[in-house]
Design a protein around this motif. Structure first.
Motif, PDB file in Angstrom:
ATOM      1  N   TYR A 124       0.793  -1.220   0.000  1.00 25.99           N
ATOM      2  CA  TYR A 124       0.000   0.000   0.000  1.00 25.99           C
ATOM      3  C   TYR A 124       0.830   1.278   0.000  1.00 25.99           C
ATOM      4  O   TYR A 124       0.328   2.345  -0.340  1.00 25.99           O
ATOM      5  N   LEU A 125       2.096   1.189   0.396  1.00 23.69           N
ATOM      6  CA  LEU A 125       2.939   2.376   0.377  1.00 23.69           C
ATOM      7  C   LEU A 125       3.092   2.917  -1.046  1.00 23.69           C
ATOM      8  O   LEU A 125       3.220   4.124  -1.249  1.00 23.69           O
ATOM      9  N   THR A 126       3.039   2.020  -2.027  1.00 26.77           N
ATOM     10  CA  THR A 126       3.121   2.484  -3.423  1.00 26.77           C
ATOM     11  C   THR A 126       1.948   3.399  -3.761  1.00 26.77           C
ATOM     12  O   THR A 126       2.099   4.349  -4.524  1.00 26.77           O
ATOM     13  N   ARG A 127       0.792   3.099  -3.174  1.00 27.86           N
ATOM     14  CA  ARG A 127      -0.386   3.936  -3.425  1.00 27.86           C
ATOM     15  C   ARG A 127      -0.205   5.307  -2.777  1.00 27.86           C
ATOM     16  O   ARG A 127      -0.535   6.331  -3.374  1.00 27.86           O
ATOM     17  N   LEU A 128       0.322   5.316  -1.548  1.00 25.00           N
ATOM     18  CA  LEU A 128       0.585   6.593  -0.870  1.00 25.00           C
ATOM     19  C   LEU A 128       1.624   7.395  -1.647  1.00 25.00           C
ATOM     20  O   LEU A 128       1.490   8.613  -1.818  1.00 25.00           O
ATOM     21  N   LEU A 129       2.666   6.720  -2.108  1.00 22.41           N
ATOM     22  CA  LEU A 129       3.717   7.392  -2.874  1.00 22.41           C
ATOM     23  C   LEU A 129       3.183   7.940  -4.192  1.00 22.41           C
ATOM     24  O   LEU A 129       3.607   9.001  -4.652  1.00 22.41           O
ATOM     25  N   SER A 130       2.270   7.212  -4.802  1.00 22.64           N
ATOM     26  CA  SER A 130       1.675   7.675  -6.055  1.00 22.64           C
ATOM     27  C   SER A 130       0.911   8.979  -5.843  1.00 22.64           C
ATOM     28  O   SER A 130       1.039   9.931  -6.621  1.00 22.64           O
ATOM     29  N   VAL A 131       0.122   9.030  -4.775  1.00 19.48           N
ATOM     30  CA  VAL A 131      -0.627  10.259  -4.467  1.00 19.48           C
ATOM     31  C   VAL A 131       0.344  11.386  -4.136  1.00 19.48           C
ATOM     32  O   VAL A 131       0.177  12.522  -4.580  1.00 19.48           O
ATOM     33  N   LYS A 132       1.377  11.056  -3.371  1.00 17.46           N
ATOM     34  CA  LYS A 132       2.382  12.060  -3.008  1.00 17.46           C
ATOM     35  C   LYS A 132       3.058  12.639  -4.245  1.00 17.46           C
ATOM     36  O   LYS A 132       3.205  13.858  -4.401  1.00 17.46           O
ATOM     37  N   GLY A 133       3.460  11.774  -5.166  1.00 18.73           N
ATOM     38  CA  GLY A 133       4.115  12.234  -6.390  1.00 18.73           C
ATOM     39  C   GLY A 133       3.197  13.063  -7.263  1.00 18.73           C
ATOM     40  O   GLY A 133       3.621  14.053  -7.875  1.00 18.73           O
ATOM     41  N   THR A 134       1.928  12.681  -7.312  1.00 16.27           N
ATOM     42  CA  THR A 134       0.954  13.414  -8.128  1.00 16.27           C
ATOM     43  C   THR A 134       0.718  14.821  -7.588  1.00 16.27           C
ATOM     44  O   THR A 134       0.554  15.778  -8.345  1.00 16.27           O
ATOM     45  N   LEU A 135       0.713  14.944  -6.265  1.00 22.45           N
ATOM     46  CA  LEU A 135       0.437  16.246  -5.635  1.00 22.45           C
ATOM     47  C   LEU A 135       1.686  17.090  -5.445  1.00 22.45           C
ATOM     48  O   LEU A 135       1.595  18.252  -5.019  1.00 22.45           O
ATOM     49  N   GLN A 136       2.864  16.535  -5.745  1.00 22.95           N
ATOM     50  CA  GLN A 136       4.129  17.185  -5.390  1.00 22.95           C
ATOM     51  C   GLN A 136       4.228  18.624  -5.881  1.00 22.95           C
ATOM     52  O   GLN A 136       4.654  19.519  -5.147  1.00 22.95           O
ATOM     53  N   LYS A 137       3.861  18.871  -7.141  1.00 19.91           N
ATOM     54  CA  LYS A 137       3.978  20.227  -7.702  1.00 19.91           C
ATOM     55  C   LYS A 137       3.153  21.220  -6.898  1.00 19.91           C
ATOM     56  O   LYS A 137       3.601  22.350  -6.635  1.00 19.91           O
ATOM     57  N   PHE A 138       1.971  20.817  -6.466  1.00 18.24           N
ATOM     58  CA  PHE A 138       1.078  21.727  -5.751  1.00 18.24           C
ATOM     59  C   PHE A 138       1.592  22.011  -4.340  1.00 18.24           C
ATOM     60  O   PHE A 138       1.457  23.120  -3.837  1.00 18.24           O
ATOM     61  N   VAL A 139       2.185  20.990  -3.715  1.00 12.94           N
ATOM     62  CA  VAL A 139       2.797  21.192  -2.395  1.00 12.94           C
ATOM     63  C   VAL A 139       4.004  22.121  -2.528  1.00 12.94           C
ATOM     64  O   VAL A 139       4.161  23.072  -1.746  1.00 12.94           O
ATOM     65  N   ASP A 140       4.855  21.877  -3.523  1.00 13.50           N
ATOM     66  CA  ASP A 140       6.034  22.719  -3.747  1.00 13.50           C
ATOM     67  C   ASP A 140       5.636  24.165  -4.027  1.00 13.50           C
ATOM     68  O   ASP A 140       6.254  25.101  -3.519  1.00 13.50           O
ATOM     69  N   ASP A 141       4.613  24.341  -4.853  1.00 10.39           N
ATOM     70  CA  ASP A 141       4.162  25.697  -5.193  1.00 10.39           C
ATOM     71  C   ASP A 141       3.718  26.458  -3.947  1.00 10.39           C
ATOM     72  O   ASP A 141       4.029  27.640  -3.780  1.00 10.39           O
ATOM     73  N   LEU A 142       2.970  25.770  -3.070  1.00 14.65           N
ATOM     74  CA  LEU A 142       2.487  26.431  -1.855  1.00 14.65           C
ATOM     75  C   LEU A 142       3.635  26.765  -0.919  1.00 14.65           C
ATOM     76  O   LEU A 142       3.737  27.897  -0.418  1.00 14.65           O
ATOM     77  N   PHE A 143       4.534  25.815  -0.670  1.00  9.98           N
ATOM     78  CA  PHE A 143       5.659  26.072   0.229  1.00  9.98           C
ATOM     79  C   PHE A 143       6.539  27.196  -0.320  1.00  9.98           C
ATOM     80  O   PHE A 143       7.058  28.015   0.448  1.00  9.98           O
ATOM     81  N   THR A 144       6.679  27.233  -1.630  1.00  8.59           N
ATOM     82  CA  THR A 144       7.513  28.273  -2.248  1.00  8.59           C
ATOM     83  C   THR A 144       6.922  29.658  -2.047  1.00  8.59           C
ATOM     84  O   THR A 144       7.631  30.609  -1.697  1.00  8.59           O
ATOM     85  N   VAL A 145       5.618  29.797  -2.233  1.00  8.83           N
ATOM     86  CA  VAL A 145       4.997  31.118  -2.096  1.00  8.83           C
ATOM     87  C   VAL A 145       4.977  31.561  -0.630  1.00  8.83           C
ATOM     88  O   VAL A 145       5.118  32.754  -0.327  1.00  8.83           O
ATOM     89  N   ILE A 146       4.837  30.608   0.286  1.00 14.38           N
ATOM     90  CA  ILE A 146       4.856  30.945   1.717  1.00 14.38           C
ATOM     91  C   ILE A 146       6.242  31.412   2.143  1.00 14.38           C
ATOM     92  O   ILE A 146       6.379  32.369   2.919  1.00 14.38           O
ATOM     93  N   LEU A 147       7.276  30.763   1.600  1.00 10.18           N
ATOM     94  CA  LEU A 147       8.658  31.009   2.051  1.00 10.18           C
ATOM     95  C   LEU A 147       9.452  31.862   1.064  1.00 10.18           C
ATOM     96  O   LEU A 147      10.671  31.856   1.075  1.00 10.18           O
ATOM     97  N   SER A 148       8.751  32.607   0.242  1.00 10.59           N
ATOM     98  CA  SER A 148       9.447  33.422  -0.762  1.00 10.59           C
ATOM     99  C   SER A 148       9.810  34.801  -0.212  1.00 10.59           C
ATOM    100  O   SER A 148       9.025  35.440   0.485  1.00 10.59           O
ATOM    101  N   THR A 149      11.027  35.242  -0.555  1.00 14.23           N
ATOM    102  CA  THR A 149      11.435  36.615  -0.240  1.00 14.23           C
ATOM    103  C   THR A 149      11.747  37.377  -1.529  1.00 14.23           C
ATOM    104  O   THR A 149      12.333  38.448  -1.489  1.00 14.23           O
ATOM    105  N   SER A 150      11.323  36.798  -2.662  1.00 18.39           N
ATOM    106  CA  SER A 150      11.542  37.467  -3.951  1.00 18.39           C
ATOM    107  C   SER A 150      10.640  38.688  -4.106  1.00 18.39           C
ATOM    108  O   SER A 150      10.895  39.562  -4.906  1.00 18.39           O
ATOM    109  N   GLN A 151       9.575  38.715  -3.327  1.00 16.67           N
ATOM    110  CA  GLN A 151       8.728  39.903  -3.237  1.00 16.67           C
ATOM    111  C   GLN A 151       8.698  40.337  -1.776  1.00 16.67           C
ATOM    112  O   GLN A 151       9.075  39.556  -0.894  1.00 16.67           O
ATOM    113  N   PRO A 152       8.289  41.570  -1.516  1.00 17.25           N
ATOM    114  CA  PRO A 152       8.345  42.059  -0.126  1.00 17.25           C
ATOM    115  C   PRO A 152       7.621  41.132   0.847  1.00 17.25           C
ATOM    116  O   PRO A 152       6.482  40.735   0.612  1.00 17.25           O
ATOM    117  N   VAL A 153       8.294  40.791   1.928  1.00 16.61           N
ATOM    118  CA  VAL A 153       7.691  39.984   2.990  1.00 16.61           C
ATOM    119  C   VAL A 153       6.698  40.870   3.741  1.00 16.61           C
ATOM    120  O   VAL A 153       6.954  42.065   3.915  1.00 16.61           O
TER     121      VAL A 153
END
Length: 616
Positions: free
Chosen positions: A397-426
């Protein structure tokens, strides 16, 4: 002894490396599946983006947002109520509450009031959070003063923890100031959340919802085939087909009727905010079944399958609804139900008395707690099977969890990036508060960078972002199912782990949720370190600049709070009344408070609000 410790340490390291290799191999094996899943998801999310072009993200207005942040779980919050006093006393009570509002403007009184309450054993953590939010409402129109109080109380808190363990400061909500800080951050970051981070969070939310809904979800146990949370994983291989109804909406033939209704409402009213949509209970699902007539489908009816003490919820498969069938939602109020040869109505339920007497248990995809039904001599074998099944999670079943994790990865990365970005004024509030923590550390000779890092983590990620990530309904007009909540909890925990300094040593016994993101957390940690470092190096925010921003925020946001702030003051007075003697004593023991006649002023307020007889 040292040899034993070294041997165990080496064994733990070997186990960790073995787990890492196993994870890497599993991720490689599911990579191709992730690519296909991700392509399908991106097609769906393009439709979501297209919808948002017209309707926009369903961000709550400031009043609803603040109500959910300040008073979570309170259905009858002070933001909705009117002053509940007899009409004959209303004018006198209102006059007393206005005097209380003026008294709260005394910094000495307010700090004495808070510290006196916190010294009482019966003043619970729930009371502390509630009083903090009542004060937030009462002082919302004066955010500069509110911030000054926050700074003062924070300095008192730092003094307390420097004599204990400073790393534990702000870790929990054990004091009024900690909830005040949560509220202050929430007020100051609403605009950033709405205009900047909101879109990435909403897209993640919709992506999670799509992934969960495309596979079977047990309506009784709440467990799903597609999830990130192993506690919510459906560990059964349920056979199902995807059906396209004429709405058109994709549903599963193993969906309960309520699940089908929810999916149809979601699809047909996707441009309408959740609060404006009809609930699944308010509509019938009608199948126009050709010669058989119009059938009203229901989760339970006379056709439901009963096996001993178990009763199964009806599904599309149960009714043999074919692919491409015409199903529609019909309002319960407007539907005229006719009992004739062409209108078979399974939705009309009849529950025999023995159902209640025998306590029939409902099930959908998997029967929960079957072991209790077995004879004692068979229970052990079932336990063994459960243990084996649990051990099989990494391999199957870990393969199923990993599949969901991999599918959502871009959206998780996008959110963490915008939260932790200093490219625009904090946001100013973040810079201002982080500098305040640096100053407090310097004043108390705290030079350990780890302690300061922990303070910043506990004040922003823990107090604000984790609260938002776990509760999308705090910022959006949406409803998050238990399964979506479970996935968001894993992502929120990953974010929190990324903000900590300590390395998490993982092994075979580590929670699977942590193993999932073990390879990603070091990268996220670097993002957090860079975020804190970049903020520290930016130009400081002056008190004048911050106060100017707060004054504007007070003017704009307070105008969006159509509240009777006298209700909040009246709720605060109830705590004054409960601990009246202790508060009066504290004021009388302070010479400055005596000169300012703070005790006398409180007695006047009590006389007006409570009709309390005093020695004036």
């Amino acid at each position: 002894m040292n040899l034993i410790v070294k041997r165990k340490s080496k064994q733990a390291l070997r186990d960790y490396k073995k787990v890492q290799i196993q994870l890497e191999n599993l991720e490689t094996s599911v990579r191709d599946r992730c690519k296909k899943e991700f392509t399908d998801l991106m097609t769906e999310m393009m439709d979501v983006s297209s919808d948002l072009m017209g309707s926009g993200i369903p961000v709550l207005d400031y009043r609803k947002y603040s109500e959910r942040i300040f008073f979570p779980g309170h259905r009858d919050s002070p933001l909705r109520r009117d002053l509940d006093v007899p009409a004959c006393r209303r004018a006198t009570v209102e006059q007393g509450l206005v005097q209380l509002s003026n008294l709260l403007n005394s910094k000495l009184f307010l700090t004495k009031f808070i510290h006196t309450l916190e010294a009482q054993r019966t003043f619970s953590p729930r009371d502390r959070a509630y009083v903090a939010s009542l004060l937030t409402v009462a002082l919302h129109g004066k955010l500069e003063y509110f911030t000054d109080i926050l700074k003062t109380l924070l300095s008192h808190l730092v003094e307390q923890y420097t004599t204990k363990n400073p790393k534990l400061m702000l870790r929990r909500t054990e004091s009024v100031v900690e909830k005040l800080l949560t509220n202050w951050m929430s007020i100051c970051l609403y605009t950033f959340l709405r205009d900047t981070a909101g879109e990435a969070f909403y897209m993640l939310f919709r992506a999670i919802k799509h992934q969960v809904d495309k596979g079977p979800v047990d309506a009784v146990s709440g467990k799903a085939k597609y999830t990130l949370n192993d506690n919510r994983l459906l560990r059964e291989d349920v056979e199902y087909r995807t059906l396209s109804q004429t709405v058109p909406t994709k549903v599963l033939d193993c969906d309960t009727i309520t699940q089908v209704k929810e999916k149809i409402v979601e699809q047909t009213l996707k441009g309408t905010s959740y609060s404006q949509r009809p609930s699944a209970d308010s509509v019938h699902l009608e199948w126009r079944a050709g010669m058989a007539g119009h059938l009203i489908l229901s989760d339970q009816d006379l056709t439901s399958v009963v096996q001993g003490s178990w009763k199964r919820l009806n599904t599309l498969q149960h009714y043999k609804v074919p692919d491409g069938a015409t199903v529609t939602l019909v309002s319960r109020q407007s539907k005229q139900i006719h009992h004739d040869s062409h209108d078979y109505i399974p939705g009309e339920t009849y529950k025999p008395k023995y159902f209640k007497e025998n306590r029939v248990k409902q099930w959908h995809l998997v029967k929960a707690g079957e072991e209790a039904e077995l004879p004692k001599h068979r229970r052990g074998s079932l336990r063994d099977k459960e243990r084996e099944r649990a051990k099989a999670i990494p391999e199957i079943y870990l393969t199923r969890l990993l599949s969901v994790k991999g599918t959502l990865q871009k959206f998780v990365d996008d959110l963490f990036t915008v939260i932790l970005s200093t490219s625009q004024p904090v946001p100013l509030a973040v810079k201002y508060f982080f500098d305040l923590l640096d100053d407090q550390a310097a004043q108390h000779n705290i030079t350990d960078p780890e302690t300061i890092h922990i303070w910043k983590t506990n004040s922003l990620p823990l107090r604000f972002w984790i609260n938002i990530l776990k509760n999308p309904q705090f910022i959006f007009d949406v409803q998050a199912s238990d399964n979506v909540d479970a996935v968001l909890s894993v992502i929120a925990q990953t974010f929190m782990d990324s903000c900590t300094i300590a390395d998490h040593k993982l092994g075979r016994d580590s929670p699977i949720n942590k193993l999932l993101y073990a390879r990603d957390i070091p990268r996220y940690k670097q993002m957090v370190e860079r975020y804190y470092s970049d903020i520290r190096q930016t130009i400081p925010v002056s008190d004048q600049e911050m106060n100017s921003s707060l004054a504007e925020l007070s003017r704009v946001s307070y105008g969006h709070l159509p509240i009777n702030h006298l209700v909040a003051l009246h709720e605060l007075y109830k705590y004054i009344n409960k601990y009246y003697d202790q508060i009066i004593t504290a004021l009388e023991e302070d010479s400055t408070a005596q000169k300012m006649q703070l005790g006398y002023r409180l007695q006047q307020i009590a006389a007006a609000v409570e009709n309390k007889v005093t020695d004036l």
